[in-house]
Design a protein around this motif. Sequence first.
Motif, short mmCIF file in Angstrom:
data_model
loop_
_atom_site.label_atom_id
_atom_site.label_comp_id
_atom_site.label_asym_id
_atom_site.label_seq_id
_atom_site.Cartn_x
_atom_site.Cartn_y
_atom_site.Cartn_z
N VAL A 196 -7.08 52.30 11.44
CA VAL A 196 -5.66 53.57 12.01
C VAL A 196 -5.57 54.50 11.23
N PHE A 197 -5.29 55.96 12.19
CA PHE A 197 -5.12 57.07 11.09
C PHE A 197 -3.66 57.24 10.73
N LEU A 198 -2.74 56.60 10.35
CA LEU A 198 -1.90 56.57 10.37
C LEU A 198 -1.33 56.26 9.03
N PRO A 199 -0.22 57.34 8.63
CA PRO A 199 -0.23 57.19 7.06
C PRO A 199 1.00 55.56 6.51
N ILE A 200 0.76 55.08 5.80
CA ILE A 200 1.02 53.87 4.95
C ILE A 200 2.66 53.77 5.42
N SER A 201 3.30 54.39 5.62
CA SER A 201 4.41 54.59 5.29
C SER A 201 5.32 53.89 6.59
N ILE A 202 4.47 54.66 7.88
CA ILE A 202 5.04 54.57 9.32
C ILE A 202 3.97 52.78 9.15
N LEU A 203 2.87 52.68 8.60
CA LEU A 203 2.43 51.67 9.20
C LEU A 203 3.34 49.89 9.05
N ARG A 204 3.59 50.35 7.51
CA ARG A 204 4.78 49.21 6.94
C ARG A 204 5.76 48.96 7.99
N LEU A 205 6.58 50.02 8.97
CA LEU A 205 7.55 50.30 9.44
C LEU A 205 7.15 49.69 11.07
N SER A 206 5.96 49.55 11.66
CA SER A 206 5.42 49.42 12.49
C SER A 206 5.07 48.73 13.42
N THR A 207 4.04 47.67 12.35
CA THR A 207 2.89 47.36 12.88
C THR A 207 3.57 46.03 13.21
N GLY A 208 4.40 45.78 12.49
CA GLY A 208 4.64 44.29 12.60
C GLY A 208 5.55 44.03 14.03
N MET A 209 6.65 45.00 13.87
CA MET A 209 7.32 45.48 14.89
C MET A 209 6.09 45.52 16.80
N ILE A 210 4.98 45.96 16.38
CA ILE A 210 4.64 46.51 17.20
C ILE A 210 4.09 44.77 17.87
N LEU A 211 3.67 44.58 16.98
CA LEU A 211 2.76 42.80 16.65
C LEU A 211 3.52 42.18 17.84
N GLU A 212 4.63 42.18 17.01
CA GLU A 212 5.74 41.13 17.42
C GLU A 212 6.43 41.20 19.63
N ILE A 213 6.39 42.51 19.82
CA ILE A 213 6.26 43.89 21.40
C ILE A 213 5.74 42.30 21.69
#
Length: 625
Positions: free
Chosen positions: A136-153
């Motif tokens: 995934v071409f995103l910084p690690i800071s964004i991934l830590r905040l968004s990946t779990g929420m995106i998968l849950e939604i």
Amino acid sequence: MANSSQTSHSPRTSYARGALSRRSSSFRDSYPATDRRRSLHTSPEPHTPRMETSMRLGFEQGKKPTLDERRSTLKSLKSLLLMSQSRMSLKEQRMGREIKETLFTKAFIVGRILLVVVLNFGLLILGILLRQGVVVFLPISILRLSTGMILEITVLILNKLTLDAMDLAASVYFAKRLASKDGYGLLVCGYMQLSAFKRFQFARQLSRDSKYRKTLFIASVTWVIVELVKVRAPITATGFTSVQVRQLDEPIKCIYFRANKRAAIDRHYPNFETMSGNSELLLGNSLGCMRATRDDCGLSSSLVVGPQLLDRVGAGDTVTGPGFQMDIHTTCFCVMDQDLSNRSLSAGPSFFFTNLTTLSNRVLSTVILFDTGYCLESSDIAQCNATIFNIQDVITAIDFSSERGHRTKFPSSAKIMLLNPLQTISPESIASALHAIVPSDTIQAFIPLGILKGALTNGKTTKNTTNLATAMETIYAVSIAGGIKRSFAFKGGRCSHVATRNDANVLYLNSRGAVGVLFVATLQLAVSLMSLGLACSWFLERNPLAVVIRIVREPSFFLGVFANSGFSDRLQGSVLIREPSAIWGRLDVDARIGESIWTEDDECGLLTIDSPHLIIPLVNGRMYR
């Protein structure tokens, strides 16, 4: 009349007309002719002869109409307008609405279910890919905040779409059965108008004599299982881990050390004073695997010495190049000082290396510590015997990191990639490097810091010589690494550089998260495929089903049709009943939705719910009210 007499009718139509003629004859016999004529004459008419005469005389004589005449005229016009409007609405009601069902209508409903199948299949593929890792071409800071929420939604949205697809498919199936010749249980309309958990309660509270109880109960369990996936969604979202993408970058400048006795030279730097303040005393992984800081090193510590860098590296980068590896095993114990003249009389702890011996495949060394307070008896001293073995040339991999808020990069771990085919190092080279930092038989004062301080303190209270032994293995490792940089020959070159990208990361799901996603995707995919199979049977129907589906799903539409049904009498006295299953239990009968047989020959048919033998199928393109 001749044409009408020659027209043939179905038995049901003849029966209906005979019943209507008998009702009309009985109505005529019950009322006299004079009463019927009186009832006809008393009906309101918009234009009476008296009103027309008065209006005509008034305009002919040129007289202005009085106020009462104007009011009566306005009332007459208003009543005429209202009557015309009521006749128009009555005409529209009699005309009804045309039922027109096309292939696009069916394809739109089935397409919605097909879309859910595709999305659930995509979720299954995503779970498989995330288990293996996705870039995934995103910084690690964004991934830590968004990946779990995106998968849950995503899981929650797909769960809602799957439940909607199940509702559509079940509505198509029940509508098809209700429109069939034999009919079906009317209570399924109330069943489909409830939520998943209320459907389960509805089916469980039905009478045990109901032949639809088992079918509805099994369907309810399926709905509840899919509904409970929402509980799994937050657990699934916590299984994300990410690793930064590492790729081979341009080689960097570095210095190789070579164990060449002829080219060896004493550079007088570093020495023991400078080496004792290095970060290796706190970051033991940069030396390899030190038993003082790790529990998985085995019975000995492993020293790994890599090349010296001349270029800058980034945090998380790895540099590979030729180096050396060896194992160090130390044992410590307290002995009585036989020669007091060797004791250091200066204040503070001190030690000296002695008995430095080289064998064919190992180096033996002894170190004695004075004034450390390690031994309880004042006349005892601490003695440690070290064995350095498995000395070999290797290709090393050095990882670098940095502290938060600092630009300085330092080695965080050193590992062995593979053995170097060219073996140049020997026990004599290691003994020479150790002697360059701490000459034998020379008392060396030191300040107990870091690991050595902790080992001495713990040993004094617990009498655990293992702590001192592991600490001395680190002291030996630091001394040998410094001696290699001080006395070994070197050569400039380039080292392989594996850089870490800050804008790209490999996204993983751990075993718990991957199992959760695969379970949810597989369950919803299986259910949506079953729903698609049920909905596709609609294409085989010749008669329209869309209006029947609305009756099954929509309470307001159902009540509008049910009001003209012959089953409405079954709900008399059910106002005080609160349980839906008890109300619908009165409608646990076989019914059919379609056109009444009494309006088969009429221009506008009657859409109703009745016994199967009193209903005929709906016709596409026909008007119904």
